[in-house]
Scaffold this active site. Structure first.
Site, PDB file in Angstrom:
ATOM      1  N   ALA A 162      70.250 -19.906 -47.912  1.00 24.01           N
ATOM      2  CA  ALA A 162      69.221 -18.797 -48.155  1.00 24.01           C
ATOM      3  C   ALA A 162      69.017 -17.871 -46.849  1.00 24.01           C
ATOM      4  CB  ALA A 162      67.904 -19.703 -48.487  1.00 24.01           C
TER       5      ALA A 162
ATOM      6  N   THR B 234      60.769 -24.751 -52.901  1.00 22.40           N
ATOM      7  CA  THR B 234      59.917 -24.643 -51.709  1.00 22.40           C
ATOM      8  C   THR B 234      58.642 -24.560 -52.093  1.00 22.40           C
ATOM      9  OG1 THR B 234      59.280 -23.166 -50.058  1.00 22.40           O
ATOM     10  CG2 THR B 234      60.565 -22.298 -51.609  1.00 22.40           C
TER      11      THR B 234
ATOM     12  N   TYR C 245      60.441 -13.760 -50.397  1.00 22.41           N
ATOM     13  CA  TYR C 245      61.349 -14.986 -50.402  1.00 22.41           C
ATOM     14  C   TYR C 245      60.904 -15.939 -51.665  1.00 22.41           C
ATOM     15  CZ  TYR C 245      62.209 -19.666 -48.932  1.00 22.41           C
ATOM     16  OH  TYR C 245      62.516 -21.084 -48.716  1.00 22.41           O
TER      17      TYR C 245
ATOM     18  N   TYR D  61      68.117  -8.061 -50.259  1.00 21.00           N
ATOM     19  CA  TYR D  61      69.186  -9.038 -49.698  1.00 21.00           C
ATOM     20  C   TYR D  61      68.475 -10.518 -50.155  1.00 21.00           C
ATOM     21  CZ  TYR D  61      72.006 -11.841 -46.722  1.00 21.00           C
ATOM     22  OH  TYR D  61      72.607 -12.952 -46.072  1.00 21.00           O
TER      23      TYR D  61
ATOM     24  N   LYS E 179      63.023 -17.391 -54.641  1.00 20.70           N
ATOM     25  CA  LYS E 179      63.139 -18.928 -54.895  1.00 20.70           C
ATOM     26  C   LYS E 179      62.410 -19.336 -56.255  1.00 20.70           C
ATOM     27  CE  LYS E 179      64.994 -20.934 -51.209  1.00 20.70           C
ATOM     28  NZ  LYS E 179      65.971 -21.879 -51.427  1.00 20.70           N
TER      29      LYS E 179
ATOM     30  N   ASP F  20      80.206 -17.243 -49.222  1.00 14.96           N
ATOM     31  CA  ASP F  20      78.998 -16.255 -49.179  1.00 14.96           C
ATOM     32  C   ASP F  20      78.360 -16.270 -50.524  1.00 14.96           C
ATOM     33  OD1 ASP F  20      78.487 -13.524 -47.373  1.00 14.96           O
ATOM     34  OD2 ASP F  20      77.368 -13.896 -49.256  1.00 14.96           O
TER      35      ASP F  20
ATOM     36  N   GLU G 176      56.675 -22.706 -50.910  1.00 19.54           N
ATOM     37  CA  GLU G 176      55.964 -21.469 -50.744  1.00 19.54           C
ATOM     38  C   GLU G 176      56.020 -20.962 -52.244  1.00 19.54           C
ATOM     39  OE1 GLU G 176      55.505 -18.928 -48.135  1.00 19.54           O
ATOM     40  OE2 GLU G 176      55.434 -20.903 -46.980  1.00 19.54           O
TER      41      GLU G 176
ATOM     42  N   LEU H  67      71.300 -25.307 -50.071  1.00 19.23           N
ATOM     43  CA  LEU H  67      70.288 -25.163 -48.603  1.00 19.23           C
ATOM     44  C   LEU H  67      70.698 -23.705 -48.265  1.00 19.23           C
ATOM     45  CD1 LEU H  67      70.546 -28.294 -46.749  1.00 19.23           C
ATOM     46  CD2 LEU H  67      69.303 -27.815 -48.872  1.00 19.23           C
TER      47      LEU H  67
ATOM     48  N   HIS I 103      59.778 -28.527 -43.284  1.00 19.56           N
ATOM     49  CA  HIS I 103      60.194 -29.706 -42.611  1.00 19.56           C
ATOM     50  C   HIS I 103      60.722 -29.077 -41.514  1.00 19.56           C
ATOM     51  CE1 HIS I 103      62.517 -28.411 -46.012  1.00 19.56           C
ATOM     52  NE2 HIS I 103      63.580 -28.373 -45.477  1.00 19.56           N
TER      53      HIS I 103
HETATM   54  P1  GDP Z   1      56.605 -20.507 -43.540  1.00 19.87           P
HETATM   55  O1  GDP Z   1      55.601 -21.444 -43.990  1.00 19.87           O
HETATM   56  O2  GDP Z   1      57.931 -20.757 -44.395  1.00 19.87           O
HETATM   57  O3  GDP Z   1      56.298 -19.177 -43.620  1.00 19.87           O
HETATM   58  O4  GDP Z   1      57.022 -21.152 -42.025  1.00 19.87           O
HETATM   59  P2  GDP Z   1      56.730 -20.166 -40.437  1.00 19.87           P
HETATM   60  O5  GDP Z   1      56.703 -21.454 -39.688  1.00 19.87           O
HETATM   61  O6  GDP Z   1      57.548 -19.066 -40.495  1.00 19.87           O
HETATM   62  O7  GDP Z   1      55.063 -20.052 -40.651  1.00 19.87           O
HETATM   63  C1  GDP Z   1      53.909 -20.818 -40.825  1.00 19.87           C
HETATM   64  C2  GDP Z   1      52.716 -20.397 -40.666  1.00 19.87           C
HETATM   65  O8  GDP Z   1      52.629 -19.795 -39.234  1.00 19.87           O
HETATM   66  C3  GDP Z   1      52.580 -18.999 -41.517  1.00 19.87           C
HETATM   67  O9  GDP Z   1      51.379 -18.781 -41.999  1.00 19.87           O
HETATM   68  C4  GDP Z   1      52.741 -17.733 -40.419  1.00 19.87           C
HETATM   69  O10 GDP Z   1      51.893 -16.571 -40.614  1.00 19.87           O
HETATM   70  C5  GDP Z   1      52.041 -18.475 -39.306  1.00 19.87           C
HETATM   71  N1  GDP Z   1      52.165 -17.970 -37.917  1.00 19.87           N
HETATM   72  C6  GDP Z   1      51.437 -17.587 -36.983  1.00 19.87           C
HETATM   73  N2  GDP Z   1      52.120 -17.090 -36.045  1.00 19.87           N
HETATM   74  C7  GDP Z   1      53.366 -17.099 -36.207  1.00 19.87           C
HETATM   75  C8  GDP Z   1      54.632 -16.683 -35.527  1.00 19.87           C
HETATM   76  O11 GDP Z   1      54.545 -16.192 -34.340  1.00 19.87           O
HETATM   77  N3  GDP Z   1      55.448 -16.910 -36.092  1.00 19.87           N
HETATM   78  C9  GDP Z   1      55.922 -17.657 -37.410  1.00 19.87           C
HETATM   79  N4  GDP Z   1      57.247 -17.487 -37.898  1.00 19.87           N
HETATM   80  N5  GDP Z   1      54.998 -17.722 -38.133  1.00 19.87           N
HETATM   81  C10 GDP Z   1      53.368 -17.529 -37.596  1.00 19.87           C
END
Ligand code: GDP
Length: 306
Positions: free
Chosen positions: A44, A89, A113, A57, A117, A20, A91, A42, A143
């Site tokens: 997270a 990332t 997040y 957290y 990071k 952990d 992000e 990896l 990815h």
């Molecule tokens: P991230 O780039 O790590 O945040 O990966 P995600 O797959 O969670 O989200 C990618 C993008 O999709 C973000 O801009 C979200 O706001 C958008 N998005 C739109 N609808 C959804 C949803 O229902 N779920 C998630 N996870 N993202 C969404």
């Protein structure tokens, strides 16, 4: 390190240990016992939206956890033997300062997040410089694969569209349809992680496809795969996607999926990785959608409750 040791099989070439990222002593114990030559961090809490709810957290695991792991390596006296990979990332770029983003683009994190990071990114560089450790940051853009968690947008789309094709579900609810991501295939990206640790000298690298697509496009292509065309009507929270020919509503916007601060656009420039170690992605956007759709249709056929 998180897996259940009961999955360990006699004669298998791997062994799983409990661990952990919030528990330094277990990290030290595992590293002392295994004496690894390569460590890929990896671990997270990797979901951006969840990080707004579990912010402390997320900081513990993703930020301070990285420090714990680096320190555990030093505690074991292995800082000259271990090569360390840090899952950084895209992000980090958040509210982007320029497009496309490369290793020199300034960071502007937009979520707990990304802030966690950011600490991980800099502590890796600090330990590399302070203790001469072989430690690399892979700044990986999104990815995806059939193994992606189901609350990430790509997998949520392919799972639901697969269910729609099998008449197990009617409609897909999403948040921001207009955000754009540089989506690659995880298989290509894992290869890049390994390649980084085979270099003579540690460094930081962007890994990306160099193409960006909107959530909307991902939806359209997934429906195309099952032979349906989506037409968009209305705008904002009232926008809907209807199936051409039948007018059945297939996509709705639900504000509960919006984020308090959004990352609108990511597009990576991986030319440094290409020139230093010859990495280029093999799987393009349409093949990624195809791979995920094919796998999810198979999954839902065999197990409608999945
Ligand atoms: P991230 O780039 O790590 O945040 O990966 P995600 O797959 O969670 O989200 C990618 C993008 O999709 C973000 O801009 C979200 O706001 C958008 N998005 C739109 N609808 C959804 C949803 O229902 N779920 C998630 N996870 N993202 C969404």
């Amino acid at each position: 390190m998180y897996q259940n040791p009961s999955t360990h099989q006699e004669g298998a070439s791997f062994k799983l240990h409990y661990g952990d990222m919030t528990d330094s002593s277990c990290l030290v114990k595992i590293i002392a016992q295994v004496r690894p030559t390569e460590i890929y961090n990896l671990a997270a809490q990797s979901h951006v939206k969840i990080s707004f709810d579990l912010s402390e957290y997320t900081a513990e695991v993703d930020g301070v956890g990285t420090l714990r792991l680096l320190d555990a390596i030093r505690t074991c006296g292995l800082e000259k033997q271990v090569k360390f990979y840090q899952a950084s990332t895209s992000e980090l770029y958040g509210k982007v300062a320029e497009t496309p983003q490369n290793e020199k683009t300034p960071f502007y994190p937009r979520s707990p997040y990304a802030c966690a990071k950011m600490y991980g990114f800099w502590i890796v560089i600090n330990y590399r410089e302070a203790y001469d450790m072989f430690a690399c940051n892979g700044i990986l853009f999104n990815h995806e694969s059939p193994r992606r968690g189901e609350n990430f947008v790509t997998r949520k789309i392919t799972r639901t569209v697969a269910k729609i094709s099998l008449k197990q579900q009617e409609v897909l609810e999403l948040g921001n349809l207009d955000s754009k991501r540089d989506w690659g295939h995880a298989r290509d990206y894992v290869e890049a992680m390994w390649m980084m640790l085979q270099l003579e000298k540690p460094d930081d690298f962007v890994i990306a496809t160099g193409e960006t697509h909107s959530v909307r496009e991902f939806v359209e292509e997934s429906f195309k795969f099952i032979g349906k065309t989506i037409e968009w009507r209305g705008s904002g929270v009232d926008e809907i996607g209807v199936e051409k020919g039948t007018d059945v509503v297939r996509v709705k916007v639900n504000p509960k999926y919006f984020r308090p601060t959004e990352v609108d656009l990511l597009l990576g420039d991986a030319s440094k990785a290409k020139s230093v170690f010859g990495w280029t992605p093999k799987v393009g956007f349409l093949d990624l959608v195809k791979d995920m759709m094919t796998a999810d249709i198979e999954l839902m056929k065999n197990n409608p409750r999945a």
